[in-house]
Scaffold this motif. Structure first.
Motif, PDB file in Angstrom:
ATOM      1  N   ILE A 209      54.148  44.854  36.312  1.00 49.87           N
ATOM      2  CA  ILE A 209      54.226  45.794  37.513  1.00 49.87           C
ATOM      3  C   ILE A 209      52.801  46.121  37.924  1.00 49.87           C
ATOM      4  N   SER A 210      51.763  46.306  37.195  1.00 57.36           N
ATOM      5  CA  SER A 210      50.423  46.541  37.635  1.00 57.36           C
ATOM      6  C   SER A 210      49.710  45.479  38.402  1.00 57.36           C
ATOM      7  N   ALA A 211      50.004  44.099  37.748  1.00 62.29           N
ATOM      8  CA  ALA A 211      49.654  42.713  38.485  1.00 62.29           C
ATOM      9  C   ALA A 211      50.224  42.901  40.034  1.00 62.29           C
ATOM     10  N   PHE A 212      51.337  43.090  39.912  1.00 57.50           N
ATOM     11  CA  PHE A 212      52.148  43.072  41.385  1.00 57.50           C
ATOM     12  C   PHE A 212      51.700  44.123  42.350  1.00 57.50           C
ATOM     13  N   LEU A 213      51.355  45.221  41.632  1.00 58.86           N
ATOM     14  CA  LEU A 213      50.859  46.353  42.628  1.00 58.86           C
ATOM     15  C   LEU A 213      49.682  46.039  43.173  1.00 58.86           C
ATOM     16  N   SER A 214      48.577  45.539  42.300  1.00 59.62           N
ATOM     17  CA  SER A 214      47.575  45.333  42.665  1.00 59.62           C
ATOM     18  C   SER A 214      47.221  43.932  43.719  1.00 59.62           C
TER      19      SER A 214
ATOM     20  N   ASP B   1      36.658  46.466  48.810  1.00 55.51           N
ATOM     21  CA  ASP B   1      37.844  46.895  48.123  1.00 55.51           C
ATOM     22  C   ASP B   1      38.672  45.730  47.867  1.00 55.51           C
ATOM     23  N   ALA B   2      38.704  44.370  48.625  1.00 58.41           N
ATOM     24  CA  ALA B   2      39.695  43.381  48.410  1.00 58.41           C
ATOM     25  C   ALA B   2      38.954  42.673  46.942  1.00 58.41           C
ATOM     26  N   ILE B   3      37.675  42.717  47.047  1.00 55.79           N
ATOM     27  CA  ILE B   3      37.119  42.147  45.492  1.00 55.79           C
ATOM     28  C   ILE B   3      37.877  42.936  44.240  1.00 55.79           C
ATOM     29  N   LEU B   4      37.433  44.447  44.379  1.00 52.25           N
ATOM     30  CA  LEU B   4      38.315  45.186  43.507  1.00 52.25           C
ATOM     31  C   LEU B   4      39.603  45.025  42.971  1.00 52.25           C
ATOM     32  N   ASN B   5      40.637  45.061  43.969  1.00 57.29           N
ATOM     33  CA  ASN B   5      41.950  44.491  43.746  1.00 57.29           C
ATOM     34  C   ASN B   5      42.076  43.159  43.454  1.00 57.29           C
ATOM     35  N   PHE B   6      41.199  42.113  43.809  1.00 58.09           N
ATOM     36  CA  PHE B   6      41.325  40.859  43.305  1.00 58.09           C
ATOM     37  C   PHE B   6      41.153  40.767  41.630  1.00 58.09           C
ATOM     38  N   LEU B   7      40.128  41.665  41.318  1.00 57.27           N
ATOM     39  CA  LEU B   7      39.612  41.728  40.117  1.00 57.27           C
ATOM     40  C   LEU B   7      40.730  42.461  39.050  1.00 57.27           C
ATOM     41  N   LEU B   8      41.568  43.275  39.829  1.00 56.47           N
ATOM     42  CA  LEU B   8      42.769  43.896  39.082  1.00 56.47           C
ATOM     43  C   LEU B   8      43.793  42.959  38.874  1.00 56.47           C
ATOM     44  N   VAL B   9      44.115  42.287  39.953  1.00 59.04           N
ATOM     45  CA  VAL B   9      45.049  41.124  39.810  1.00 59.04           C
ATOM     46  C   VAL B   9      44.787  40.285  38.846  1.00 59.04           C
ATOM     47  N   TRP B  10      43.622  39.735  38.715  1.00 55.75           N
ATOM     48  CA  TRP B  10      43.126  38.721  37.641  1.00 55.75           C
ATOM     49  C   TRP B  10      43.269  39.303  36.399  1.00 55.75           C
ATOM     50  N   TYR B  11      42.767  40.652  36.108  1.00 58.09           N
ATOM     51  CA  TYR B  11      42.751  41.335  34.969  1.00 58.09           C
ATOM     52  C   TYR B  11      44.127  41.513  34.394  1.00 58.09           C
ATOM     53  N   TYR B  12      45.243  42.028  35.230  1.00 56.73           N
ATOM     54  CA  TYR B  12      46.252  42.153  34.750  1.00 56.73           C
ATOM     55  C   TYR B  12      47.271  40.558  34.347  1.00 56.73           C
ATOM     56  N   CYS B  13      46.993  39.931  35.210  1.00 53.96           N
ATOM     57  CA  CYS B  13      47.636  38.609  35.074  1.00 53.96           C
ATOM     58  C   CYS B  13      47.123  37.956  33.807  1.00 53.96           C
ATOM     59  N   THR B  14      45.869  38.115  33.478  1.00 50.98           N
ATOM     60  CA  THR B  14      45.219  37.547  32.345  1.00 50.98           C
ATOM     61  C   THR B  14      45.777  38.210  31.070  1.00 50.98           C
TER      62      THR B  14
END
Length: 339
Positions: free
Chosen positions: A195-200, A157-170
């Motif tokens: 907001i999505s990056a912060f949420l992730s 789950d942490a890998i998925l959330n990290f991927l979401l953080v990286w995706y939205y920041c990018t």
């Protein structure tokens, strides 16, 4: 002299000639760069001065527009119409001129010039952005599907959330570069990714526990649905944009976004129910998290932060979509009445 030595000398002679030509070409290139830099500075300063003079002229027109003859009033109206078209012309010009980075790009990249100076480069970067969004959305969809149905592990789950953080920041960085190069991404759809990056990021730091396990499947189901809807949007909006660009009704640097835009009305509006369902799912997530925050054993600050983020996403997405639909419906009714 041996034949091999003769070949070496001939090859060296040719290389020397090519080297001399390369030096001359590079010298000419540096001269042209210097000329281009001077032209860029000249254009930028002239545009700034022209804007200032247009504002002054607009103020003078307002002062002297009363008590004019019909002929003079008609002349003033023509000048006003031309003045209104100038900002769009300046916007197109400045898309090919270097400009200072905004606050976000300055913090991330520093004072690096990110202006692409040819149409081919701009279109290539825009297409790369669209492909990046589509590919990552598909990956996130598959990842969310795997976590929801097959794997129940906090590390995954942490890998998925990290991927979401990286995706939205990018996305935020790439969109800032695209805006600098003339893309018309405005308002909420830019802020939405922050907001999505912060949420992730908050979801990534949420420790494993009973409350996390309670909300986990709900969040994964939401992520799965959100990725599915974004795939639909990418497919549908890219088709709409292609047709409208071919007709000359949309700017070539316009992008697909996570929402409903007025230009999408020219085709089917089947995306609206999917979008509204996703918006109210965000509200449901927010209410669920706020209820969890009231439990006696809730000690994680992530619960309240995630609830607030989902509430902000719901309000921004819902109100923006409703405003676009209302505006487009109003314009269609006005056209129908005029006909």
């Amino acid at each position: 002299m041996s034949r091999s030595l003769t070949n070496v000398l001939e090859e060296w002679t040719n290389l020397e000639k090519e080297y001399q030509h390369l030096q001359e070409t590079h010298k000419l290139y540096l001269q042209k760069l210097d000329e281009i830099s001077k032209l860029q500075n000249n254009c930028s300063s002239t545009i700034s001065l022209h804007r200032k003079r247009l504002n002054e002229l607009s103020y003078q027109i307002k002062r002297c527009s009363k008590g004019l003859s019909p002929e003079d009033s008609n002349t003033m109206d023509k000048i006003k119409d031309k003045i209104k078209t100038r900002p769009n012309v300046f916007f197109e010009m400045e898309a090919f001129l270097p400009k200072k980075n905004g606050l976000y790009l300055s913090l991330v990249l520093g004072n690096v010039n990110v202006t692409l100076l040819s149409k081919q480069s701009k279109f290539a970067y825009k297409d790369e952005y669209e492909k990046f969004k589509l590919y990552l959305t598909v990956i996130l969809l598959l990842f969310s599907f795997t976590c929801y149905f097959f794997v129940s592990n906090r590390f995954v789950d942490a890998i998925l959330n990290f991927l979401l953080v990286w995706y939205y920041c990018t996305l935020t960085i790439r969109e800032s570069v695209l805006i600098t190069n003339g893309s018309r991404i405005k308002g909420w759809w830019v802020f939405h990714h922050y907001i999505s990056a912060f949420l992730s990021g908050v979801m990534l730091t949420w420790p494993d526990g009973n409350l996390y396990k309670t909300f986990r499947n709900q969040f994964l189901a939401y992520s799965l649905y959100q990725s599915f809807v974004q795939c639909l949007q990418c497919y549908y909006q890219s088709g709409c944009l292609y047709r409208l660009r071919a007709l000359g009704e949309r700017h070539n640097m316009d992008l697909t976004v996570e929402g409903f835009q007025s230009w999408m009305w020219k085709g089917l509006t089947f995306l609206l129910p999917f979008l509204f369902f996703g918006h109210f799912w965000q509200l449901f997530n927010s209410i669920s998290l706020f209820n969890m925050a009231q439990l006696p054993d809730c000690r994680e600050g992530q619960v309240m932060l995630c609830g607030f983020c989902f509430l902000v996403l719901f309000l921004g997405n819902f109100l923006t979509t409703v405003a676009v639909v209302r505006q487009k419906t109003k314009s269609l009714n006005q056209k129908a009445k005029s006909q």
